[in-house]
Design a protein around this motif. Structure first.
Motif, mmCIF file in Angstrom:
data_model
loop_
_atom_site.group_PDB
_atom_site.id
_atom_site.type_symbol
_atom_site.label_atom_id
_atom_site.label_comp_id
_atom_site.label_asym_id
_atom_site.label_seq_id
_atom_site.Cartn_x
_atom_site.Cartn_y
_atom_site.Cartn_z
ATOM 1 N N HIS A 1 0.820 -1.209 0.000
ATOM 2 C CA HIS A 1 0.000 0.000 0.000
ATOM 3 C C HIS A 1 0.856 1.262 0.000
ATOM 4 O O HIS A 1 0.335 2.372 0.135
ATOM 5 N N ASN A 2 2.172 1.087 -0.136
ATOM 6 C CA ASN A 2 3.100 2.217 -0.221
ATOM 7 C C ASN A 2 3.881 2.069 -1.523
ATOM 8 O O ASN A 2 4.664 1.132 -1.681
ATOM 9 N N ILE A 3 3.660 2.971 -2.448
ATOM 10 C CA ILE A 3 4.261 2.840 -3.776
ATOM 11 C C ILE A 3 5.790 2.913 -3.722
ATOM 12 O O ILE A 3 6.470 2.341 -4.582
ATOM 13 N N ALA A 4 6.334 3.565 -2.706
ATOM 14 C CA ALA A 4 7.787 3.665 -2.604
ATOM 15 C C ALA A 4 8.426 2.317 -2.266
ATOM 16 O O ALA A 4 9.614 2.106 -2.515
ATOM 17 N N ALA A 5 7.625 1.391 -1.718
ATOM 18 C CA ALA A 5 8.142 0.066 -1.348
ATOM 19 C C ALA A 5 7.938 -0.964 -2.453
ATOM 20 O O ALA A 5 8.402 -2.095 -2.338
ATOM 21 N N GLN A 6 7.246 -0.581 -3.519
ATOM 22 C CA GLN A 6 6.904 -1.540 -4.573
ATOM 23 C C GLN A 6 8.112 -1.948 -5.402
ATOM 24 O O GLN A 6 8.863 -1.103 -5.883
ATOM 25 N N GLU A 7 8.281 -3.261 -5.542
ATOM 26 C CA GLU A 7 9.292 -3.816 -6.432
ATOM 27 C C GLU A 7 8.599 -4.308 -7.707
ATOM 28 O O GLU A 7 7.374 -4.299 -7.811
ATOM 29 N N ALA A 8 9.407 -4.781 -8.664
ATOM 30 C CA ALA A 8 8.872 -5.131 -9.989
ATOM 31 C C ALA A 8 7.807 -6.216 -9.940
ATOM 32 O O ALA A 8 6.913 -6.254 -10.792
ATOM 33 N N SER A 9 7.883 -7.116 -8.954
ATOM 34 C CA SER A 9 6.930 -8.231 -8.893
ATOM 35 C C SER A 9 5.732 -7.947 -7.997
ATOM 36 O O SER A 9 4.832 -8.778 -7.874
ATOM 37 N N ASP A 10 5.705 -6.770 -7.366
ATOM 38 C CA ASP A 10 4.660 -6.459 -6.396
ATOM 39 C C ASP A 10 3.471 -5.752 -7.037
ATOM 40 O O ASP A 10 3.582 -5.140 -8.099
ATOM 41 N N TYR A 11 2.355 -5.801 -6.325
ATOM 42 C CA TYR A 11 1.179 -5.010 -6.678
ATOM 43 C C TYR A 11 1.079 -3.830 -5.710
ATOM 44 O O TYR A 11 1.264 -3.993 -4.501
ATOM 45 N N PHE A 12 0.776 -2.658 -6.250
ATOM 46 C CA PHE A 12 0.474 -1.499 -5.422
ATOM 47 C C PHE A 12 -1.037 -1.345 -5.397
ATOM 48 O O PHE A 12 -1.688 -1.276 -6.442
ATOM 49 N N ILE B 1 -12.137 -5.615 -6.684
ATOM 50 C CA ILE B 1 -10.722 -5.362 -6.401
ATOM 51 C C ILE B 1 -9.901 -6.622 -6.670
ATOM 52 O O ILE B 1 -8.807 -6.560 -7.252
ATOM 53 N N ALA B 2 -10.432 -7.785 -6.256
ATOM 54 C CA ALA B 2 -9.729 -9.050 -6.504
ATOM 55 C C ALA B 2 -9.613 -9.314 -8.001
ATOM 56 O O ALA B 2 -8.569 -9.774 -8.483
ATOM 57 N N ASN B 3 -10.659 -9.004 -8.761
ATOM 58 C CA ASN B 3 -10.611 -9.166 -10.215
ATOM 59 C C ASN B 3 -9.555 -8.254 -10.831
ATOM 60 O O ASN B 3 -8.826 -8.650 -11.748
ATOM 61 N N ALA B 4 -9.497 -7.012 -10.342
ATOM 62 C CA ALA B 4 -8.515 -6.070 -10.866
ATOM 63 C C ALA B 4 -7.103 -6.608 -10.653
ATOM 64 O O ALA B 4 -6.253 -6.520 -11.543
ATOM 65 N N ARG B 5 -6.841 -7.174 -9.479
ATOM 66 C CA ARG B 5 -5.529 -7.765 -9.215
ATOM 67 C C ARG B 5 -5.290 -8.954 -10.133
ATOM 68 O O ARG B 5 -4.210 -9.125 -10.717
ATOM 69 N N LYS B 6 -6.311 -9.770 -10.312
ATOM 70 C CA LYS B 6 -6.186 -11.002 -11.089
ATOM 71 C C LYS B 6 -5.814 -10.736 -12.546
ATOM 72 O O LYS B 6 -5.027 -11.480 -13.144
ATOM 73 N N TYR B 7 -6.345 -9.657 -13.113
ATOM 74 C CA TYR B 7 -6.123 -9.375 -14.525
ATOM 75 C C TYR B 7 -5.104 -8.250 -14.748
ATOM 76 O O TYR B 7 -5.046 -7.656 -15.823
ATOM 77 N N THR B 8 -4.321 -7.974 -13.709
ATOM 78 C CA THR B 8 -3.253 -6.988 -13.817
ATOM 79 C C THR B 8 -1.915 -7.694 -13.665
ATOM 80 O O THR B 8 -1.726 -8.462 -12.712
ATOM 81 N N PRO B 9 -0.968 -7.483 -14.568
ATOM 82 C CA PRO B 9 0.351 -8.118 -14.433
ATOM 83 C C PRO B 9 1.055 -7.651 -13.164
ATOM 84 O O PRO B 9 0.785 -6.552 -12.657
ATOM 85 N N GLN B 10 1.957 -8.479 -12.663
ATOM 86 C CA GLN B 10 2.755 -8.098 -11.507
ATOM 87 C C GLN B 10 3.493 -6.794 -11.791
ATOM 88 O O GLN B 10 3.947 -6.554 -12.908
ATOM 89 N N GLY B 11 3.575 -5.969 -10.763
ATOM 90 C CA GLY B 11 4.145 -4.644 -10.932
ATOM 91 C C GLY B 11 3.097 -3.591 -11.220
ATOM 92 O O GLY B 11 3.412 -2.405 -11.315
ATOM 93 N N GLY B 12 1.835 -4.017 -11.334
ATOM 94 C CA GLY B 12 0.756 -3.095 -11.668
ATOM 95 C C GLY B 12 0.153 -2.398 -10.472
ATOM 96 O O GLY B 12 0.549 -2.600 -9.323
#
Length: 323
Positions: A172-183, A210-221
């Motif tokens: 939930h912190n965009i500054a902590a997001q890595e390439a494989s994470d979801y923000f 929200i779960a659908n949005a995560r499901k159809y968003t590539p990692q890093g999205g």
């Protein structure tokens, strides 16, 4: 079919194919189905770690029987009222399995799987209690503490992350997001800043979208969601950086079981009914729904419900008000 990215188009969804009673029941049970599928996956993972394809069969059979009954309202409600007995039986089965494989019972992978199963069961029990309560007053609007709502959503995000087996994190912190994470962010704004007045089933809808949005968003999205309650409206928006929906298919995606042509190859753990449920719940409460998307351009979903005219936010009668 051309699935190349193009300019997103926003379309108001005003109709969908009618539902059979079986389909209506499946929609009502959708949030329970999603958690049961996660539970099945965790049990199958534990079975793999133990390298024993028989010892957990009683638990797997019980869960599959429950999933298969989800379309029959009277049968599934009877099952769900006994969910604590099912949890006890599965917990006992797991203890038996670990006793039969003491050399594997203490490995980090097995211990994590067992902990995850209990964590998911906590979520299942919450879903079941919410569903049984709604059966008594399906049209009610109730006040939900914002802190409680956010905690329940955070529990869901943690369960999804655990189920990924380390493939990604949900942050939930965009500054902590890595390439494989979801923000992911989910902000809530209401007149009193403490509670939100809504139909309880609307929590299911928001969670599913929200779960659908995560499901159809590539990692890093990114997934950005927000809920705003005013004196006369309840508005929810979720937007993602995912694969999007072909523009010509946007009016169709609320059809029961319909999946966009650009995602039909993807394996998912849910029933694929999230948008269908969102549309029919929105219609039930005289609301409106818009989808803004294009293939490769992400998706934005907006739900707008009128507040029940008989309710004045902050009064004690809200829990019994009818939509």
């Amino acid at each position: 079919m051309n699935t190349q990215s193009c300019c997103p188009v926003e379309i108001e969804i005003t109709e969908a194919p009618p539902l059979s009673s079986h389909q209506e029941t499946l929609l009502d049970m959708h949030s329970v189905l999603n958690t049961l599928n996660i539970l099945l996956g965790e049990l199958q993972f534990l079975e793999l770690e133990l390298n024993d394809w028989q010892v957990l069969q009683p638990s797997l059979n019980s869960l599959e029987q429950l999933v298969n009954a989800l379309g029959d309202r009277s049968t599934i409600l009877a099952y769900l009222q006994q969910i604590d007995h099912l949890r006890a039986a599965i917990t006992g089965n797991i203890e038996t399995a670990l006793a039969q494989h003491p050399e594997k019972a203490t490995t980090p992978e097995v211990q994590e799987a067992v902990a995850n199963i209990q964590s998911v069961f906590d979520v299942v029990e919450v879903r079941v209690q919410q569903l049984l309560a709604r059966e008594k007053a399906p049209a009610a609007w109730v006040e939900v503490p914002i802190q409680q709502l956010q905690a329940q959503f955070e529990q869901v995000f943690q369960a999804i992350e655990k189920n990924s087996k380390g493939r990604y994190r949900i942050l939930h912190n965009i500054a902590a997001q890595e390439a494989s994470d979801y923000f992911l962010t989910f902000d809530i704004q209401t007149p009193n800043g403490r509670t939100v007045l809504m139909p309880p089933v609307f929590e299911d809808v928001m969670r599913d979208l929200i779960a659908n949005a995560r499901k159809y968003t590539p990692q890093g999205g990114k997934i950005i969601a927000g809920l705003v309650q005013t004196a006369d409206r309840l508005k929810f928006v979720v937007e993602d950086t995912g694969c999007g929906i072909p523009v010509e298919e946007i009016p169709k995606v609320v059809g029961f079981g319909y999946r966009g042509s650009n995602v039909q190859h993807r394996r998912t753990m849910g029933g694929g009914f999230g948008l269908t449920k969102a549309f029919f719940v929105t219609q039930r409460f005289q609301g409106r729904m818009w989808i803004r998307s294009a293939a490769g351009a992400g998706t934005r979903i907006t739900l707008d419900l009128p507040m029940p005219s008989a309710v004045v936010p902050g009064t004690s009668e809200q829990g019994d008000s009818q939509g």
